[in-house]
Design an enzyme around this catalytic site. Sequence first.
Site, short mmCIF file in Angstrom:
data_model
loop_
_atom_site.label_atom_id
_atom_site.label_comp_id
_atom_site.label_asym_id
_atom_site.label_seq_id
_atom_site.Cartn_x
_atom_site.Cartn_y
_atom_site.Cartn_z
CD GLU A 28 -20.61 30.06 -18.83
OE1 GLU A 28 -20.80 31.06 -17.80
OE2 GLU A 28 -19.90 29.36 -18.95
CB CYS A 77 -15.58 34.63 -17.82
SG CYS A 77 -15.50 34.04 -19.36
CB ALA A 99 -6.27 6.63 7.91
CB SER A 120 0.94 2.83 8.83
OG SER A 120 1.49 2.96 7.65
CD1 TRP A 170 -3.80 -2.17 3.28
CD2 TRP A 170 -3.32 0.10 2.99
NE1 TRP A 170 -3.07 -1.88 2.06
CE2 TRP A 170 -2.85 -0.63 1.81
CE3 TRP A 170 -3.21 1.46 3.06
CZ2 TRP A 170 -2.10 0.10 0.99
CZ3 TRP A 170 -2.50 2.30 2.17
CH2 TRP A 170 -1.92 1.39 0.93
CB SER A 182 14.94 20.83 5.27
OG SER A 182 15.26 19.90 6.27
CB SER A 236 3.14 12.97 13.10
OG SER A 236 4.42 12.67 13.21
#
Length: 370
Positions: free
Chosen positions: A53, A78, A157, A171, A173, A224, A305
């Site tokens: 604004e 706001c 993908a 992988s 592409w 981890s 995964s």
Amino acid sequence: MLDREDYMRRAIELAKLGEGKVNPNPLVGAVIVKDGVIIGEGYHMKYGGLHAERNAFASLADPKLAEGAEMYVTLEPCCHHGKQPPCTEAIIEHKISKVYVGSNDSNELVAGKGIQMLRDAGIYVETGFLKEECDALNPVFFHYITTKTPYVVMKYAMTLDGKIATKTGHSKWISGEESRNRVQHTRNSLPAIMVGIGTVLNDDPSLTCRLEDGRNPIRIICDSKLRIPLSSNIVSTAKDIPTIIATINPHEEYNRFWHEQKEALEKEGAEVLITEEKDGRIDLSDLMKKLGEKQIDGVLLEGGSQLNYAALQAKIVQEMHVYVAPKFFGGSGFYTPVGGEGVEKATDAMGCKFISSEQIGEDILLRYKF
């Protein structure tokens, strides 16, 4: 001749120009109209900068032109002091006569108060104007402002037979160049990107944004046991690109490797973030809480995964982007987008809601919401 919907759609176009620059603030656009002509417009350009604004008022050839004009703004103005003064004050001071608002603000500091303040000043306010289109600008903001945790988009993908890699793990592409370019825009729009340590060990990615005017997301690695190599692309660029290695405290009373690795990573510029533990792994819900405390309002989750499965199990994912390429890899059930133990019965499946489909080059982008 332009009509009211055209003015709001122009405000929506303007709002999108702030993509990748305003987090954790929302995308907002504003248009000032007088006698059927746009006389001023603006958008929230960067975090900490003027709101839409006030940028619209600053664009006026003469501030006095705003008197009696209408304003179209994609989000409720706001009414509190933050990094910038309240936009409601500017609207009242410029003697705007009517304000058309697209989305209501979920921020408890605003949430209806801005609209009421304008009405109390005698300004006509219409709310919910092109609400659905305006709401679509800010799912990340609305989620973050109400939950204080990031909006997580899971992306992967795959081939038509559901593979994310060949039997050898190769992988690059799967998806086409157009799809990969779209992913770069997603990386630019969200402030952080997250992968598991397996992805780093297998692919050694950089996880940067390759758009010419894009920003690099904060890299978050779920690791981890702190196995990430100091020679990896992630660690070797950590002094230049913000990098968080999420981990858990080692089980042993004193694990020399873990402590030496932590010190080495911090010396290379990475932040080691210790989370709560769940079943010997990172508690992803606790990680999201800690990222929210760092004002990280959105995360692009790019797997692999095992992390995808853990994220779905922890119910931290809000949206999925699935790029399907017209290819077949064949082979057994390895290298699927979501690993883990899986469910026992079809009735136990984790469900989601279809949003849209879009052809990108030869690929199909499927979007779902949880």
